[in-house]
Enzyme design. Structure first.
Site, PDB file in Angstrom:
ATOM      1  N   HIS A  69      -0.503   7.070 -10.228  1.00  0.00           N
ATOM      2  CA  HIS A  69       0.913   6.739 -10.136  1.00  0.00           C
ATOM      3  C   HIS A  69       1.506   7.142  -8.788  1.00  0.00           C
ATOM      4  CE1 HIS A  69       4.562   5.479 -12.179  1.00  0.00           C
ATOM      5  NE2 HIS A  69       5.180   6.473 -11.566  1.00  0.00           N
ATOM      6  N   GLU A 125       9.443  -1.340 -10.114  1.00  0.00           N
ATOM      7  CA  GLU A 125       8.604  -0.247 -10.595  1.00  0.00           C
ATOM      8  C   GLU A 125       8.355  -0.418 -12.092  1.00  0.00           C
ATOM      9  OE1 GLU A 125       8.628   3.839  -8.551  1.00  0.00           O
ATOM     10  OE2 GLU A 125       9.991   3.995 -10.229  1.00  0.00           O
ATOM     11  N   HIS A 130       7.707   0.931 -15.985  1.00  0.00           N
ATOM     12  CA  HIS A 130       7.896   2.027 -16.920  1.00  0.00           C
ATOM     13  C   HIS A 130       7.211   1.655 -18.228  1.00  0.00           C
ATOM     14  CE1 HIS A 130      10.640   5.743 -17.092  1.00  0.00           C
ATOM     15  NE2 HIS A 130       9.809   5.838 -16.092  1.00  0.00           N
ATOM     16  N   ARG A 152      17.739   4.992  -8.624  1.00  0.00           N
ATOM     17  CA  ARG A 152      17.745   6.152  -7.715  1.00  0.00           C
ATOM     18  C   ARG A 152      16.959   5.856  -6.431  1.00  0.00           C
ATOM     19  NH1 ARG A 152      17.404   8.786 -12.447  1.00  0.00           N
ATOM     20  NH2 ARG A 152      15.176   9.201 -12.376  1.00  0.00           N
ATOM     21  N   ASP A 153      15.855   5.118  -6.575  1.00  0.00           N
ATOM     22  CA  ASP A 153      15.086   4.770  -5.379  1.00  0.00           C
ATOM     23  C   ASP A 153      15.942   4.011  -4.366  1.00  0.00           C
ATOM     24  OD1 ASP A 153      12.556   5.855  -5.732  1.00  0.00           O
ATOM     25  OD2 ASP A 153      11.901   4.226  -7.032  1.00  0.00           O
ATOM     26  N   GLN A 161      11.256  10.866 -21.106  1.00  0.00           N
ATOM     27  CA  GLN A 161      12.531  11.522 -20.867  1.00  0.00           C
ATOM     28  C   GLN A 161      13.664  10.768 -21.548  1.00  0.00           C
ATOM     29  OE1 GLN A 161      10.787   9.822 -18.764  1.00  0.00           O
ATOM     30  NE2 GLN A 161       9.960  11.063 -17.111  1.00  0.00           N
ATOM     31  N   ASP A 191      15.021  11.054  -4.307  1.00  0.00           N
ATOM     32  CA  ASP A 191      15.234  11.168  -5.754  1.00  0.00           C
ATOM     33  C   ASP A 191      14.054  11.870  -6.413  1.00  0.00           C
ATOM     34  OD1 ASP A 191      13.631   8.770  -5.247  1.00  0.00           O
ATOM     35  OD2 ASP A 191      13.648   8.614  -7.423  1.00  0.00           O
ATOM     36  N   GLU A 221       9.920  16.127 -15.464  1.00  0.00           N
ATOM     37  CA  GLU A 221      10.445  14.842 -15.013  1.00  0.00           C
ATOM     38  C   GLU A 221      11.813  14.588 -15.609  1.00  0.00           C
ATOM     39  OE1 GLU A 221       7.584  11.660 -15.285  1.00  0.00           O
ATOM     40  OE2 GLU A 221       6.127  12.752 -14.072  1.00  0.00           O
ATOM     41  N   GLY A 248       6.503  -1.728  -3.450  1.00  0.00           N
ATOM     42  CA  GLY A 248       5.865  -2.093  -4.701  1.00  0.00           C
ATOM     43  C   GLY A 248       5.374  -0.893  -5.462  1.00  0.00           C
TER      44      GLY A 248
END
Lengths: 233, 735
Positions: free
Chosen positions: B44, B89, B91, B112-113, B236, B264, B308, B530
């Site tokens: 990751h 991204e 998830h 946040r990115d 989370q 972040d 996290e 990416g």
């Protein structure tokens, strides 16, 4: 004349309201931080949409205790104009400036879509350039927009002509299918008895340019401006 | 060896990798250090298996300001002093375990990115894959994911303007949830994430740190997992309200000169935030974990460094400005604490008060081993690609109506309105073309320009032929943008695959990337950022290879943008590009899957034709010749025509058409490089001339008219019937 847009933590349609009033209608406008208490320089206060305080507990339930809300109540009691949009409408109901409550949509989902609003009362400061029965194309975007009030309050709203907008079909019929959230009597927007405080779930600030699909929302801002400048009919 | 295999497994490091750490470090790492290695050497964060392959992507172009890996997201210049910042991204793993929070925090992370770089997020998209909705577990996952995206995104006031949803068996235990965010910034306000300058301070802002999300990067995202283990604690819980405050506060901070950067906290929490920003800035860091505000008592340094917990930001504050920065966050009622300082020794030092708990050179943490393997094509792939057309009887003309209705109601093709109406897609006053078209269009305030956005990636094609599937993903995304009148500018990609340690999966990944890279070069579109999501399998079964291409394009004059729906009765409808398809174009099609229950054959694409077609269509839109443009994709020509009718509320009647191919291929085959356009009769000659100049075939199919879709001799259906199938196809699963 000058508009003031209240900014709570979590508000997001503040920027869109600013854009519609300043960039499209070319009027004076400034943001009002939720801790401020002096509203004397404004002619109209806008409570915009968003998720004030995350809508935790209940939409608007925490925001109504913000320092600025005492000032808004005082401002409204002097007959000055207050418009609450979406979350702003919820805050107004929570604070008691408007009767009734906004419950979770009957289908329990968030809904973002175009709606058609039939003007029910053209004799308010918020509809002064509109005609009764006129249909406006303005979008909604909310989880909790189902207007609810007890029977006595509803009757009072009807008798006092406090219902300003109802969800309708594009040609102005109020049908169950045109009601996007289960609001009683297809209610989309109401005023207080004195008609100087308006709450509405749809977002007029989003319907501000033909490029975005409609500019009908501007008619509401223009009504406010005409009323304040004394050139309403 | 003092570490057990179980420990290594829990952080997804191999024994060989452990030996490498010992060798490079010159000693055994302690528990905290090992945890940090595990996180940063995970697939990751470290891209062990993909880095070498990703180098094939072209990433340089005049408009590119920030290339992949340089910062948290890629950046392109769009002129007028403005820059677009974007990233996609995955998830996937968290969403498989807890769909609502998994998808919600996916939005939180990608947003946040973007604002980390000083850009205001102005658009979200989601690319989703699920197993068939006939299965209740899949309905639960679908419902949870869509609900989580709505709950988090709507609260932030960022419009969710598009994306895609695709269903196939292989995603039943492993749904894919890829989140895309795009932001806009004045070029001079862009913020970097580079920790440098001895004595500058590390400030942690936002949520308190808890035990949630431990081992998210290494445990969840970097190995396969079986259904029975309790992994929920690795997911989370999001607080979008806090994120909204962080957006506003950080964007305010980005306009000051009080900071050297922002970063972040995402996967691997504090560890990766500190180490990655220090690596970029050639600096070091010195942190005291006791200064980190905790959500619960008794947390160890290990837990603090690897938590996290969501909605946290690391601010790299210039020495002497900490009071100003703190005051700014106080105004937004956000907690902020100085937790350490930046050094210049290139070492990550973690202390608990006076006690040193970890000390590792940053260069070691950020240089995981990189694997590049030679693998043979899987033995099964040839058989899969061979399709014996004579064993599949062609469709008889009288069955065409029914087949079209069946395809329109198939969840892969049916309208997704029941999903996107749950997302606020208009906030921000920029959305010109709403979800449901080929691509979304957002105008750029203060300019005449607009941007166009789409995500694409047909995994069924990639399964059948990874190289061509990858190529088509890029070509189709570009084609979708071109249909709105946009010139493609840049790509961000999310590569979802199974376990790369298996040869078959590695082959798929390698070929997909090669096909994508070739097409990017051919169409001159750089990849600027990416994400890679591997180990997407459950009980040994991998997902289809699923590269998702998110692409942004620019429209110089928003008043010239184009949409998919037919506009006026009497307009001519043309098919541009590949006008006579091969029989084999039913291979890998939705038709073959839905009507014949088969996934076989191979897709095909001629990149030369594709290039000419896209240029031709773009020029036709820019010159105002055509009124609508719609890409032919899943469901082929008949579905494309039906969609243009349904979106426009007007019918179509064909001329007498002659098909060289089988009927099913002509109507429902998925040959690439085809665009259905409409044009007023007086401009038809201009279109024909233009097509001729670009050496693109233009076949006049028929006329926009009435309230029926009529393809003479085969299809005759009212808009009402078509609409019912298409509109309710997906929604019906939730009645």
């Amino acid at each position: 004349m000058r508009f003031g847009i209240i900014v709570f933590p979590g508000t997001w349609s503040d920027r869109d309201c600013y854009y519609a009033i300043k960039d499209i209608l070319n009027r004076d406008v400034s943001y009002v931080w939720h801790k401020e208490t002096d509203l004397s320089q404004y002619d109209c206060i806008v409570l915009p949409g968003g998720f004030s305080y995350g809508d935790y507990l209940r939409p608007g339930a925490i925001a109504r205790f913000s320092p600025v809300m005492a000032a808004v109540e005082e401002f409204a009691s002097r007959g000055k104009l207050v418009i609450g949009i979406c979350n702003g409408f919820q805050v107004l109901c929570e604070s008691g400036l408007l009767p009734g409550a906004l419950l979770r949509n009957d289908h329990l989902e968030y809904r973002c879509q175009w709606t058609y609003l039939r003007v029910e009362n053209e004799l308010t400061p918020f509809t002064s350039v509109l005609q009764k029965g006129q249909v406006l194309k303005i979008p909604i975007s909310h989880y909790d927009g189902r207007y609810y009030a007890d029977k006595a309050t509803l009757e009072e709203l009807e008798i006092n002509k406090q219902i300003v907008f109802r969800y309708a079909t594009p040609n102005g019929r109020t049908t169950p299918a045109s009601n996007p959230n289960g609001s009683l009597n297809n209610i989309a927007g109401i005023t207080n008895k004195e008609k100087n405080v308006l709450g509405m779930m749809p977002h007029p600030e989003r319907a501000c340019e033909p490029l975005l699909g409609s500019s009908d929302g501007n008619l509401i801002w223009e009504s406010i401006i005409a009323s304040i400048q004394g050139n309403a009919r | 060896m003092p570490v057990s295999k179980e420990t290594l497994d829990s952080i997804a490091l191999s024994e060989k990798e452990y030996q490498l750490i010992v060798e490079r470090l010159g000693r055994e790492p302690n528990e905290v250090e090992l945890g940090m290695f595990g996180a940063l050497w995970s697939e990751h964060c470290g891209y062990k298996h993909s880095k070498a392959l990703l180098k094939q992507f072209p990433s340089r172009a005049r408009q590119v300001l920030v290339r992949p890996g340089e910062e948290n997201a890629g950046v392109v210049d769009i002129g007028d002093g403005l820059a677009i910042v974007m990233k996609i991204e995955s998830h996937n793993h968290p969403s498989a375990i807890e769909p609502f929070q998994g998808a919600a925090t996916g939005i939180g992370g990608i947003v946040r990115d973007i604002f980390t770089m000083g850009a205001r997020p102005i658009a979200l998209m989601n690319s989703l894959r699920f197993g068939p909705l006939s299965n209740p577990r899949n309905r639960y996952l679908f419902h949870g994911v869509v609900g989580g995206i709505a709950a988090y995104g709507n609260c932030l006031g960022i419009p969710n303007v598009g994306g895609e949803i695709f269903f196939a068996d292989c995603y039943s235990d492993n749904p894919l949830v890829n989140a895309f965010c795009l932001g806009i910034a004045k070029k001079e306000n862009l913020v970097k994430s580079r920790a440098y300058g001895e004595g500058n301070l590390l400030m942690l802002v936002g949520a308190d740190t808890g035990r949630d999300g431990l081992h998210g990067a290494s445990g969840l995202a970097s190995r396969t997992f079986e259904g029975d283990t309790e992994l929920r604690s690795a997911v989370q819980v999001g607080n979008p309200f806090l994120e909204k405050l962080l957006i506003e506060a950080c964007l305010e901070l980005a306009r000051t000169d009080w900071i050297v950067g922002m970063q972040d906290l995402g996967a691997a929490g504090l560890t990766s935030a500190c180490v990655e920003s220090a690596a970029r800035g050639n600096g070091g860091i010195d942190i005291d974990v006791l200064k980190v505000p905790r959500r619960e008592k008794g947390m160890t340094p290990y837990e603090v460094m690897l938590s996290e917990s969501q909605e946290r930001m690391l601010i790299l504050v210039k020495k002497g400005y900490e009071a100003q920065v703190k005051a700014l966050f106080d105004r937004w009622e956000l907690r902020s604490d100085i937790i350490g300082r930046i050094t210049s020794n290139g070492i990550a030092r973690v202390r608990e008060g006076e006690k040193l708990v970890a000390e590792v050179p940053i260069g070691l943490l950020t240089s995981p081993p990189v694997y590049l393997r030679r693998v043979k094509p899987p033995s099964w792939i040839e058989g899969l690609q061979k399709i014996n057309l004579s064993s599949i009887p062609d469709m008889s003309p009288r069955k065409a109506n029914k087949a079209l209705l069946t395809l329109l109601a198939s969840p892969n093709i049916a309208s997704k309105h029941s999903v996107y109406r749950q997302y606020d897609h208009q906030v921000g006053n920029n959305t010109v073309v709403l979800p449901g078209n080929d691509a979304a269009v957002l105008r750029i305030k203060g300019t005449k320009k607009a941007i166009s956005l789409t995500t694409d990636g047909n995994a069924r094609y990639c399964y059948l032929n990874p190289y061509l599937g990858g190529a088509i993903a890029v070509a189709e995304a570009a084609r979708n943008l071109v249909c709105t009148g946009a010139r493609p500018l840049a790509i961000t990609d999310c590569l979802n695959f199974g376990n790369p340690e298996k040869d078959d999966v590695y082959y798929q990944m390698k070929e997909c990337i090669a096909g994508m890279a070739r097409t990017c070069r051919e169409l001159r579109i750089p990849v600027i950022s990416g994400n890679v999501s591997l180990y997407n399998e459950t009980r040994g079964r991998a997902i289809y290879p699923t590269p998702v291409v998110a692409m942004v394009g620019i429209i110089e004059d928003v008043s010239k943008h184009c949409t998919a729906e037919f506009k006026h009765e009497g307009d001519y409808v043309y098919l541009l590009g590949c006008t006579q398809v091969a029989d084999s174009s039913i291979g890998g099609s939705e038709y073959l899957q839905v009507i014949h229950g088969t996934v076989k054959g191979s897709p095909a694409i001629d990149l030369n034709l594709e290039k000419r077609l896209q240029r031709c269509c773009l020029e036709a839109i820019k010159k105002g010749i055509i009124k609508s443009a719609h890409d032919c994709s899943e469901g082929g020509l008949a579905v494309a025509l039906a969609e243009s009718c349904l979106l426009g509320g007007v019918g179509f009647t064909s001329f007498d058409l002659y098909f060289e191919s089988r009927l099913d291929a002509a109507l429902f085959g998925e040959a690439q490089s085809r665009i259905v356009v409409s044009v007023s009769p007086e401009h038809a000659w201009l279109l024909e001339k233009l097509a001729d100049r670009w050496e693109v075939e233009a076949l006049r199919l028929g006329i926009v008219s009435g309230k029926r879709l009529i393809i003479k001799g085969f299809i005759d259906l009212s808009l009402n019937e078509l609409g019912k199938a298409w509109w309710n196809g997906l929604a019906n699963f939730f009645k």
